[in-house]
Motif scaffolding. Sequence first.
Motif, PDB file in Angstrom:
ATOM      1  N   PRO A 185     -10.719  -8.894   4.823  1.00 31.59           N
ATOM      2  CA  PRO A 185      -9.910  -8.980   6.040  1.00 31.59           C
ATOM      3  C   PRO A 185      -8.532  -9.606   5.837  1.00 31.59           C
ATOM      4  CG  PRO A 185     -11.490 -10.772   6.012  1.00 31.59           C
ATOM      5  CD  PRO A 185     -11.752  -9.951   4.776  1.00 31.59           C
ATOM      6  N   ARG A 186      -8.345 -10.380   4.765  1.00 26.50           N
ATOM      7  CA  ARG A 186      -7.074 -11.077   4.592  1.00 26.50           C
ATOM      8  C   ARG A 186      -6.310 -10.614   3.357  1.00 26.50           C
ATOM      9  NH1 ARG A 186      -7.579 -17.406   5.863  1.00 26.50           N
ATOM     10  NH2 ARG A 186      -5.315 -17.114   5.681  1.00 26.50           N
ATOM     11  N   GLY A 187      -6.740  -9.498   2.755  1.00 21.80           N
ATOM     12  CA  GLY A 187      -6.059  -8.961   1.596  1.00 21.80           C
ATOM     13  C   GLY A 187      -5.572  -7.543   1.819  1.00 21.80           C
ATOM     14  N   LEU A 188      -6.489  -6.630   1.996  1.00 20.16           N
ATOM     15  CA  LEU A 188      -6.133  -5.217   2.124  1.00 20.16           C
ATOM     16  C   LEU A 188      -5.252  -4.926   3.346  1.00 20.16           C
ATOM     17  CD1 LEU A 188      -9.551  -3.626   1.073  1.00 20.16           C
ATOM     18  CD2 LEU A 188      -7.547  -4.151  -0.345  1.00 20.16           C
ATOM     19  N   PRO A 189      -5.511  -5.509   4.523  1.00 18.02           N
ATOM     20  CA  PRO A 189      -4.623  -5.215   5.664  1.00 18.02           C
ATOM     21  C   PRO A 189      -3.172  -5.606   5.424  1.00 18.02           C
ATOM     22  CG  PRO A 189      -6.674  -6.195   6.432  1.00 18.02           C
ATOM     23  CD  PRO A 189      -6.669  -6.329   4.937  1.00 18.02           C
ATOM     24  N   GLN A 190      -2.944  -6.692   4.670  1.00 19.43           N
ATOM     25  CA  GLN A 190      -1.572  -7.114   4.396  1.00 19.43           C
ATOM     26  C   GLN A 190      -0.812  -6.053   3.606  1.00 19.43           C
ATOM     27  OE1 GLN A 190      -4.068  -9.376   4.556  1.00 19.43           O
ATOM     28  NE2 GLN A 190      -3.122 -10.289   6.329  1.00 19.43           N
ATOM     29  N   LEU A 191      -1.491  -5.463   2.632  1.00 17.48           N
ATOM     30  CA  LEU A 191      -0.839  -4.411   1.845  1.00 17.48           C
ATOM     31  C   LEU A 191      -0.531  -3.196   2.704  1.00 17.48           C
ATOM     32  CD1 LEU A 191      -2.803  -4.531  -1.539  1.00 17.48           C
ATOM     33  CD2 LEU A 191      -0.490  -5.320  -1.073  1.00 17.48           C
ATOM     34  N   ALA A 192      -1.426  -2.862   3.610  1.00 14.91           N
ATOM     35  CA  ALA A 192      -1.193  -1.711   4.488  1.00 14.91           C
ATOM     36  C   ALA A 192       0.003  -1.952   5.396  1.00 14.91           C
ATOM     37  CB  ALA A 192      -2.451  -1.429   5.314  1.00 14.91           C
ATOM     38  N   ILE A 193       0.099  -3.137   5.956  1.00 16.64           N
ATOM     39  CA  ILE A 193       1.232  -3.464   6.818  1.00 16.64           C
ATOM     40  C   ILE A 193       2.522  -3.509   6.007  1.00 16.64           C
ATOM     41  CG2 ILE A 193       2.247  -5.308   8.212  1.00 16.64           C
ATOM     42  CD1 ILE A 193      -0.567  -5.885   9.250  1.00 16.64           C
ATOM     43  N   GLY A 194       2.460  -4.067   4.817  1.00 18.74           N
ATOM     44  CA  GLY A 194       3.639  -4.085   3.962  1.00 18.74           C
ATOM     45  C   GLY A 194       4.127  -2.683   3.624  1.00 18.74           C
ATOM     46  N   ALA A 195       3.184  -1.781   3.366  1.00 16.94           N
ATOM     47  CA  ALA A 195       3.562  -0.398   3.057  1.00 16.94           C
ATOM     48  C   ALA A 195       4.248   0.259   4.251  1.00 16.94           C
ATOM     49  CB  ALA A 195       2.325   0.396   2.648  1.00 16.94           C
ATOM     50  N   LEU A 196       3.824  -0.095   5.455  1.00 16.50           N
ATOM     51  CA  LEU A 196       4.413   0.509   6.653  1.00 16.50           C
ATOM     52  C   LEU A 196       5.774  -0.094   6.995  1.00 16.50           C
ATOM     53  CD1 LEU A 196       1.262   0.730   8.962  1.00 16.50           C
ATOM     54  CD2 LEU A 196       2.438   2.624   7.835  1.00 16.50           C
ATOM     55  N   VAL A 197       5.929  -1.405   6.785  1.00 18.99           N
ATOM     56  CA  VAL A 197       7.146  -2.093   7.231  1.00 18.99           C
ATOM     57  C   VAL A 197       8.256  -2.038   6.188  1.00 18.99           C
ATOM     58  CG1 VAL A 197       8.087  -4.316   7.963  1.00 18.99           C
ATOM     59  CG2 VAL A 197       5.809  -3.614   8.725  1.00 18.99           C
ATOM     60  N   THR A 198       7.976  -2.472   4.969  1.00 13.12           N
ATOM     61  CA  THR A 198       9.020  -2.547   3.945  1.00 13.12           C
ATOM     62  C   THR A 198       8.818  -1.539   2.815  1.00 13.12           C
ATOM     63  OG1 THR A 198       7.811  -4.215   2.661  1.00 13.12           O
ATOM     64  CG2 THR A 198       9.283  -5.014   4.382  1.00 13.12           C
ATOM     65  N   GLY A 199       7.578  -1.012   2.716  1.00  7.75           N
ATOM     66  CA  GLY A 199       7.244  -0.185   1.561  1.00  7.75           C
ATOM     67  C   GLY A 199       6.798  -1.056   0.405  1.00  7.75           C
ATOM     68  N   VAL A 200       5.955  -0.517  -0.445  1.00  7.31           N
ATOM     69  CA  VAL A 200       5.490  -1.250  -1.619  1.00  7.31           C
ATOM     70  C   VAL A 200       5.561  -0.333  -2.834  1.00  7.31           C
ATOM     71  CG1 VAL A 200       3.982  -2.853  -0.364  1.00  7.31           C
ATOM     72  CG2 VAL A 200       3.084  -0.640  -1.100  1.00  7.31           C
ATOM     73  N   ALA A 201       5.800  -0.932  -3.994  1.00  4.81           N
ATOM     74  CA  ALA A 201       5.884  -0.184  -5.251  1.00  4.81           C
ATOM     75  C   ALA A 201       4.672  -0.557  -6.093  1.00  4.81           C
ATOM     76  CB  ALA A 201       7.184  -0.510  -5.981  1.00  4.81           C
ATOM     77  N   LEU A 202       3.628   0.244  -6.015  1.00  3.51           N
ATOM     78  CA  LEU A 202       2.408  -0.004  -6.754  1.00  3.51           C
ATOM     79  C   LEU A 202       2.192   1.077  -7.797  1.00  3.51           C
ATOM     80  CD1 LEU A 202       0.056  -1.075  -3.821  1.00  3.51           C
ATOM     81  CD2 LEU A 202       1.141  -2.555  -5.516  1.00  3.51           C
ATOM     82  N   PRO A 203       1.511   0.760  -8.901  1.00  2.00           N
ATOM     83  CA  PRO A 203       1.265   1.754  -9.956  1.00  2.00           C
ATOM     84  C   PRO A 203       0.471   2.951  -9.434  1.00  2.00           C
ATOM     85  CG  PRO A 203       0.780  -0.465 -10.735  1.00  2.00           C
ATOM     86  CD  PRO A 203       0.975  -0.569  -9.263  1.00  2.00           C
ATOM     87  N   ARG A 204       0.636   4.070 -10.100  1.00  5.02           N
ATOM     88  CA  ARG A 204      -0.070   5.291  -9.701  1.00  5.02           C
ATOM     89  C   ARG A 204      -1.195   5.645 -10.658  1.00  5.02           C
ATOM     90  NH1 ARG A 204       4.858   9.337  -7.692  1.00  5.02           N
ATOM     91  NH2 ARG A 204       5.714   7.882  -6.107  1.00  5.02           N
ATOM     92  N   THR A 205      -1.493   4.741 -11.576  1.00  7.93           N
ATOM     93  CA  THR A 205      -2.612   4.938 -12.504  1.00  7.93           C
ATOM     94  C   THR A 205      -3.680   3.896 -12.219  1.00  7.93           C
ATOM     95  OG1 THR A 205      -1.542   3.534 -14.172  1.00  7.93           O
ATOM     96  CG2 THR A 205      -1.122   5.914 -14.292  1.00  7.93           C
ATOM     97  N   ALA A 206      -4.889   4.137 -12.721  1.00  6.64           N
ATOM     98  CA  ALA A 206      -6.028   3.269 -12.391  1.00  6.64           C
ATOM     99  C   ALA A 206      -6.060   1.990 -13.216  1.00  6.64           C
ATOM    100  CB  ALA A 206      -7.334   4.038 -12.592  1.00  6.64           C
TER     101      ALA A 206
END
Length: 258
Positions: free
Chosen positions: A116-137
């Motif tokens: 509840p306190r990790g994944l939602p933050q990344l989702a909101i960040g992606a919507l508001v400012t965008g995030v640059a995360l790797p595309r490989t596993a």
Amino acid sequence: MYATLFVLGFRRFSAYRTAAIAGAITNCVFGLIRSAVLIAVVGTAGGALAGYDRLTAATYVWLGQALVASVNLFTWDELARRIRTGDIAVDLARPADPMLSYLAADLGRAAFTLLPRGLPQLAIGALVTGVALPRTAAPYALGLASVALATAVSFACRWLVNLSAFWLLDLRGPMTLYLVLSNVLCGLVVPVHWFPGWLAAIAAATPFPSMLQAPIDVLMGRSGWQTLAVQALWLAGLLAAGRAGFALGARRLVIQGG
């Protein structure tokens, strides 16, 4: 046994779902403030600073906000309170290593808190400012291991601070000092890579960057196995110190009434 304690730690903190949601909202608010500040700093520096541009600076903030509760960069005094009240005698009587028992439960706490306190933050960040995360596993697999190591290193540091209760009556001083040093040197305020040379050298001589800067670097694909090796070395040293300190304190401990 330790797997059971891990599960119980998960279940213990999953009982406070409303508090977890409130914490997630607070993390998001601070994420918006911190991302705005770091983006402004990068813009003032000409669009790039120590390998970070505006998007990667925002990504750093949102990853930090996603990990801050799970890694637990704040204070913890459960062990100190049990030492002070004498309840630690129960832990000493159990057929389990007290430090490893608390570590297993803390990892369970971290596993729940990440949802509840990790994944939602990344989702909101992606919507508001965008995030640059790797595309490989690979970075995510290594990043999960790095987060686990970061959580264990954080626990080991908090364990050592709590051990001072064997010798001190009031822990507010040591805990406040630990909170200030760890929050600055782990990279919570700004990335450690932005530190001046002398401060970066001080940070590198402490385990604090292994608690936040290291897992963020791994998740962003900026580093790999070498960072995990540094975290593992710090963890081994801190756990050894924690075991020795606990044994030393237990030898001088007197529980009234037997």
